[in-house]
Scaffold this active site. Sequence first.
Site, PDB file in Angstrom:
ATOM      1  N   CYS A 102       5.097 -12.996   4.441  1.00  0.00           N
ATOM      2  CA  CYS A 102       4.164 -13.914   5.085  1.00  0.00           C
ATOM      3  C   CYS A 102       4.826 -14.619   6.265  1.00  0.00           C
ATOM      4  O   CYS A 102       5.947 -15.124   6.135  1.00  0.00           O
ATOM      5  CB  CYS A 102       3.659 -14.951   4.090  1.00  0.00           C
ATOM      6  SG  CYS A 102       2.342 -15.989   4.777  1.00  0.00           S
ATOM      7  N   CYS A 162       4.608 -22.488   4.919  1.00  0.00           N
ATOM      8  CA  CYS A 162       4.188 -23.415   3.868  1.00  0.00           C
ATOM      9  C   CYS A 162       5.383 -23.731   2.961  1.00  0.00           C
ATOM     10  O   CYS A 162       5.957 -22.830   2.344  1.00  0.00           O
ATOM     11  CB  CYS A 162       3.046 -22.810   3.059  1.00  0.00           C
ATOM     12  SG  CYS A 162       1.623 -22.322   4.074  1.00  0.00           S
ATOM     13  N   CYS A 185       5.712 -22.589  -0.820  1.00  0.00           N
ATOM     14  CA  CYS A 185       5.443 -21.193  -1.178  1.00  0.00           C
ATOM     15  C   CYS A 185       6.700 -20.338  -1.152  1.00  0.00           C
ATOM     16  O   CYS A 185       7.433 -20.309  -0.158  1.00  0.00           O
ATOM     17  CB  CYS A 185       4.394 -20.623  -0.212  1.00  0.00           C
ATOM     18  SG  CYS A 185       3.935 -18.917  -0.606  1.00  0.00           S
ATOM     19  N   CYS A 234      -9.420 -12.492  -9.100  1.00  0.00           N
ATOM     20  CA  CYS A 234      -8.979 -13.100  -7.850  1.00  0.00           C
ATOM     21  C   CYS A 234      -8.002 -12.167  -7.152  1.00  0.00           C
ATOM     22  O   CYS A 234      -6.895 -11.920  -7.645  1.00  0.00           O
ATOM     23  CB  CYS A 234      -8.322 -14.442  -8.118  1.00  0.00           C
ATOM     24  SG  CYS A 234      -9.367 -15.602  -9.027  1.00  0.00           S
ATOM     25  N   CYS A 254     -13.250 -12.961  -6.281  1.00  0.00           N
ATOM     26  CA  CYS A 254     -12.823 -14.030  -5.379  1.00  0.00           C
ATOM     27  C   CYS A 254     -11.678 -13.470  -4.539  1.00  0.00           C
ATOM     28  O   CYS A 254     -10.683 -12.991  -5.077  1.00  0.00           O
ATOM     29  CB  CYS A 254     -12.358 -15.251  -6.165  1.00  0.00           C
ATOM     30  SG  CYS A 254     -11.789 -16.619  -5.122  1.00  0.00           S
ATOM     31  N   CYS A 311     -14.037 -21.550  -2.839  1.00  0.00           N
ATOM     32  CA  CYS A 311     -13.068 -21.961  -3.848  1.00  0.00           C
ATOM     33  C   CYS A 311     -11.913 -22.608  -3.091  1.00  0.00           C
ATOM     34  O   CYS A 311     -11.266 -21.957  -2.269  1.00  0.00           O
ATOM     35  CB  CYS A 311     -12.586 -20.752  -4.643  1.00  0.00           C
ATOM     36  SG  CYS A 311     -11.218 -21.104  -5.782  1.00  0.00           S
ATOM     37  N   ARG A 317     -10.568 -26.259 -12.123  1.00  0.00           N
ATOM     38  CA  ARG A 317      -9.646 -25.336 -12.784  1.00  0.00           C
ATOM     39  C   ARG A 317      -8.236 -25.913 -12.864  1.00  0.00           C
ATOM     40  O   ARG A 317      -7.684 -26.361 -11.854  1.00  0.00           O
ATOM     41  CB  ARG A 317      -9.632 -23.997 -12.040  1.00  0.00           C
ATOM     42  CG  ARG A 317      -8.813 -22.920 -12.705  1.00  0.00           C
ATOM     43  CD  ARG A 317      -9.318 -21.538 -12.336  1.00  0.00           C
ATOM     44  NE  ARG A 317      -9.412 -21.288 -10.901  1.00  0.00           N
ATOM     45  CZ  ARG A 317     -10.525 -21.410 -10.179  1.00  0.00           C
ATOM     46  NH1 ARG A 317     -11.665 -21.781 -10.758  1.00  0.00           N
ATOM     47  NH2 ARG A 317     -10.536 -21.157  -8.892  1.00  0.00           N
TER      48      ARG A 317
END
Length: 351
Positions: A85, A89, A92, A129, A161, A221, A291
Amino acid sequence: MNAATTASPASDTATANPTAINRFDALADQVLDGNPISREQALEILKTPDDEVLNLLSAGFRIRQKHFGKTVQLYFLMSAKSGLCPEDCHYCSQSKISEAPVPKHNILKRDDLMAAAKMAADRGAKTYCLVISARGPNEREMSAVEQIVPEIKQKYDLDICACLGLLSREQADRLKACGVDRVNHNLNTSEEHYADICTTHTYADRVGTLRNVRDAGMEMCSGGIIGMGEKHEDVVSMAFDLQELGVQSIPLNFLNAIEGTPLEGNKDLSPHDCLRALAMFRFVNPDRELRISGGREIHLRTLQPLGLYVANSLFVGDYLTTQGQAPEEDYQMIKDLGFEVTKSTGETPTC
């Protein structure tokens, strides 16, 4: 032994602070009567003393029960593309600045994605997901999702999702057309705190993606992570931003401070902190799916069952790069609470 000497812990708490139960029940009555709580009231929920948290959860359960009864919905997370990626962030393990050892692979082949879909169905999940690590999907990844989603939906009774990063309106329209039910794109924290956890894209970029998803006709979401050095005001702002956007499903994560990430070593959360946050999100978003997500095993620990008195869904199995507890433990926890796993959405929120 007479009655005066056999008071329960609950009655002791009420005696010690006779206004505690009334205070939270009054807030619940306010919400149940259709009157939203204020930011100031939400902030007070996060400041609830530890010995009043059970009273808070009891009041929050009344809101949860109205909209979701005693049902629990299960979600299954599949890391379809891992690592690689370009974003920074700080939480992460897959980001470009992370030194954590994580699997690195491009989007998985059809057979792998179908095998994971079967596992999701076998585990009683309502939603599969599909997640990739990326700033946003490239054409190859979009095409792969467009091909696999109809096949999964035809073979298994699963909602889909997709969590693919930043999306344009055209990409959102394509996901809607191929059968994706909802898109996950977390706000993660407040707008004010966002620059402290990511510099390669903005809070406004994330909000823009959610609006593209909404305008394409899919469910949104979106949730966040607590424990990243934010203030209570940041958590409250995030909860209200999600409410104002009309997000249908809210995953609340508790920072798993993975070694090798900039936030390694952040371990300030207590189980009560997590319960207070979950309760506040329920009061602010009374009819939204809430959730309990990543980090629950680490931070809620033995108090995980209490979280389901305000939340109504869980991820079952592992997360993106970290392990969850065994599914059998989740099934037993739900059963012990007297709750039941369901694939029904219950009362459909109106946005």
